[in-house]
Design a protein around this motif. Structure first.
Motif, short mmCIF file in Angstrom:
data_model
loop_
_atom_site.label_atom_id
_atom_site.label_comp_id
_atom_site.label_asym_id
_atom_site.label_seq_id
_atom_site.Cartn_x
_atom_site.Cartn_y
_atom_site.Cartn_z
N LEU A 173 0.82 -1.20 0.00
CA LEU A 173 0.00 0.00 0.00
C LEU A 173 0.86 1.26 0.00
CD1 LEU A 173 -2.87 -0.92 2.50
CD2 LEU A 173 -3.11 -0.42 0.06
N ALA A 174 1.93 1.24 0.77
CA ALA A 174 2.81 2.41 0.82
C ALA A 174 3.45 2.67 -0.55
CB ALA A 174 3.89 2.20 1.88
N LEU A 175 3.87 1.61 -1.21
CA LEU A 175 4.48 1.75 -2.53
C LEU A 175 3.46 2.30 -3.54
CD1 LEU A 175 6.53 -1.58 -2.71
CD2 LEU A 175 7.44 0.75 -2.44
N CYS A 176 2.26 1.78 -3.49
CA CYS A 176 1.24 2.22 -4.44
C CYS A 176 0.74 3.62 -4.14
CB CYS A 176 0.07 1.23 -4.44
SG CYS A 176 0.46 -0.36 -5.22
N GLU A 177 0.71 3.97 -2.87
CA GLU A 177 0.28 5.32 -2.50
C GLU A 177 1.30 6.35 -2.98
OE1 GLU A 177 -2.11 7.16 1.29
OE2 GLU A 177 -0.41 5.83 1.70
N GLY A 178 2.59 5.96 -2.97
CA GLY A 178 3.63 6.88 -3.40
C GLY A 178 3.79 6.94 -4.91
N ASP A 179 3.33 5.91 -5.62
CA ASP A 179 3.49 5.85 -7.08
C ASP A 179 2.32 5.06 -7.66
OD1 ASP A 179 4.34 5.82 -9.68
OD2 ASP A 179 5.95 4.35 -9.37
N ARG A 180 1.18 5.72 -7.79
CA ARG A 180 0.00 5.04 -8.30
C ARG A 180 0.19 4.54 -9.73
NH1 ARG A 180 -5.26 5.58 -6.08
NH2 ARG A 180 -5.23 6.42 -3.97
N ASP A 181 0.88 5.32 -10.55
CA ASP A 181 1.08 4.90 -11.95
C ASP A 181 1.93 3.64 -12.04
OD1 ASP A 181 -0.40 7.04 -12.85
OD2 ASP A 181 1.34 8.35 -13.12
N GLY A 182 2.82 3.46 -11.09
CA GLY A 182 3.68 2.29 -11.11
C GLY A 182 3.15 1.13 -10.27
N CYS A 183 1.99 1.30 -9.68
CA CYS A 183 1.42 0.25 -8.82
C CYS A 183 1.02 -0.97 -9.65
CB CYS A 183 0.20 0.80 -8.07
SG CYS A 183 -0.55 -0.40 -6.95
N VAL A 184 1.44 -2.13 -9.20
CA VAL A 184 1.15 -3.37 -9.93
C VAL A 184 0.01 -4.14 -9.28
CG1 VAL A 184 3.50 -3.57 -10.78
CG2 VAL A 184 2.90 -4.64 -8.60
N SER A 185 -0.63 -3.54 -8.29
CA SER A 185 -1.70 -4.22 -7.56
C SER A 185 -3.03 -3.49 -7.70
CB SER A 185 -1.35 -4.34 -6.07
OG SER A 185 -2.45 -4.82 -5.31
N PRO A 186 -3.93 -3.97 -8.57
CA PRO A 186 -5.26 -3.35 -8.67
C PRO A 186 -6.00 -3.36 -7.33
CG PRO A 186 -4.87 -4.81 -10.53
CD PRO A 186 -3.75 -5.05 -9.56
N ALA A 187 -5.77 -4.41 -6.53
CA ALA A 187 -6.43 -4.49 -5.23
C ALA A 187 -5.96 -3.36 -4.32
CB ALA A 187 -6.15 -5.83 -4.58
N ALA A 188 -4.68 -3.04 -4.36
CA ALA A 188 -4.15 -1.95 -3.54
C ALA A 188 -4.74 -0.62 -3.98
CB ALA A 188 -2.63 -1.92 -3.63
N LEU A 189 -4.85 -0.41 -5.28
CA LEU A 189 -5.44 0.84 -5.78
C LEU A 189 -6.90 0.96 -5.37
CD1 LEU A 189 -3.89 0.97 -9.37
CD2 LEU A 189 -3.29 2.40 -7.39
N LYS A 190 -7.63 -0.14 -5.42
CA LYS A 190 -9.03 -0.12 -5.01
C LYS A 190 -9.14 0.21 -3.52
CE LYS A 190 -11.94 -3.10 -6.70
NZ LYS A 190 -12.72 -4.34 -7.00
N PHE A 191 -8.29 -0.41 -2.72
CA PHE A 191 -8.32 -0.17 -1.28
C PHE A 191 -7.98 1.28 -0.98
CE2 PHE A 191 -6.59 -0.30 3.04
CZ PHE A 191 -7.58 -1.01 3.70
N LEU A 192 -6.97 1.82 -1.66
CA LEU A 192 -6.60 3.22 -1.45
C LEU A 192 -7.72 4.16 -1.86
CD1 LEU A 192 -2.89 3.16 -2.70
CD2 LEU A 192 -3.67 3.48 -0.34
N ASP A 193 -8.45 3.83 -2.92
CA ASP A 193 -9.59 4.65 -3.33
C ASP A 193 -10.68 4.66 -2.26
OD1 ASP A 193 -8.41 5.35 -5.71
OD2 ASP A 193 -9.44 3.82 -6.90
N ILE A 194 -10.93 3.49 -1.67
CA ILE A 194 -11.94 3.39 -0.61
C ILE A 194 -11.54 4.25 0.59
CG2 ILE A 194 -12.96 1.82 1.10
CD1 ILE A 194 -12.87 -0.37 -1.07
N VAL A 195 -10.30 4.13 0.99
CA VAL A 195 -9.81 4.90 2.14
C VAL A 195 -9.80 6.39 1.81
CG1 VAL A 195 -7.81 5.35 3.61
CG2 VAL A 195 -8.46 2.99 3.08
N GLY A 196 -9.38 6.73 0.60
CA GLY A 196 -9.34 8.14 0.20
C GLY A 196 -10.71 8.79 0.23
N ALA A 197 -11.72 8.07 -0.27
CA ALA A 197 -13.08 8.60 -0.25
C ALA A 197 -13.57 8.79 1.18
CB ALA A 197 -14.01 7.67 -1.02
N ALA A 198 -13.19 7.87 2.07
CA ALA A 198 -13.62 7.96 3.47
C ALA A 198 -12.97 9.15 4.17
CB ALA A 198 -13.28 6.67 4.20
#
Length: 266
Positions: A78-103
């Motif tokens: 999650l930390a890696l994807c939060e710091g570099d969304r374009d380079g994130c290789v985990s769709p699940a991590a991006l989805k989770f970050l979107d949920i948290v971001g909206a909250a």
């Protein structure tokens, strides 16, 4: 997919949420520590206002420790994807970050409701046996979102972690295991404390229910910042007619009697 479709999926999958948990040998190991009477004095801290005592061993504790170990790896992802969304290789991590971001954009009860709704919609109900080929598999949030499905403890774990990432304090978050006394099954929910009141976040409903309004369940275990704890033996929260309130619950035998063994759901 529309909300009505997910609602039908919940109804169809509710039976998948009777936690099969553990075999008899592991259950017998889940006993109260000798120091339980002193710990039981603190009665108002946990959801449902009931006393709880640390669980030093047993299958439930082992399950939670395993989830925590896997969570360490997911937090790095999650930390890696939060710091570099374009380079994130985990769709699940991006989805989770979107949920948290909206909250995080919401406050108070709306923040809790956002996570409850989003996690309920992101995961389809399915039994561990159908999904993993074995009974009682606990998964951390990214693994659950990658699978796309899970049962009640997977929803509860995902909400527990999402709420923490959204800014709630550890002391205000719990996972609670309850015994459904009507269907004879065990069920897990996340719980969050807001303005001194505990709200339950359940995969079976979008609305959050205060612990004092829960009916026909008996709380058995609670997981939080102090690890896994077992509730003192307590009567049913309320019958179908609502004749008993959670506020009137009385903990039986604070003088050190052991709680009944956790019943296995068939």
């Amino acid at each position: 997919m529309g909300l009505s479709v997910y609602s039908r999926a919940w109804r169809a999958g509710i039976v998948a949420c009777g936690l099969a948990w553990f075999g008899p040998a592991g259950l017998r190991a889940e006993t109260l520590e000798p120091s339980a009477p002193a710990e039981l004095i603190q009665r108002s801290v946990e959801p449902f206002g009931l006393a709880a005592s640390s669980l030093p061993s047993g299958g439930l504790r082992d399950k939670w420790l395993d989830v925590q170990r896997r969570l360490d790896d997911e937090m790095v992802q999650l930390a890696l994807c939060e710091g570099d969304r374009d380079g994130c290789v985990s769709p699940a991590a991006l989805k989770f970050l979107d949920i948290v971001g909206a909250a995080r954009l919401r406050e108070g009860r709306a923040r809790l409701g956002e996570i409850n709704r989003a996690i309920n919609l992101a995961i389809r109900p399915i039994s561990d046996l159908a999904q993993h080929g074995q009974i009682d598999v606990w998964t951390p949030p990214l693994a659950t979102l990658a699978h796309g499905g899970g049962d009640c403890e997977d929803y509860a774990i995902a909400k527990f972690v999402a709420l923490r990432r959204a800014g709630l304090a550890p002391d205000d978050l719990r996972i609670v295991v309850l015994r459904d006394t009507i269907h004879g099954e065990d069920h897990a929910v996340a719980a969050a404390r807001l303005d001194g009141r505990w709200l339950t976040l359940d995969n079976r409903r979008m609305a959050m229910v205060e612990d004092t309004d829960v009916r026909n369940f008996r709380p058995t275990f609670v997981i939080g910042p102090h690890g896994v704890m077992r509730y003192a033996d307590a009567p049913l929260l309320a019958d179908a007619s609502g004749n008993h309130s959670a506020a009137s619950l009385v903990v039986s035998s604070l003088a050190g009697s052991a709680a009944r063994p956790f019943e296995r759901a068939d």
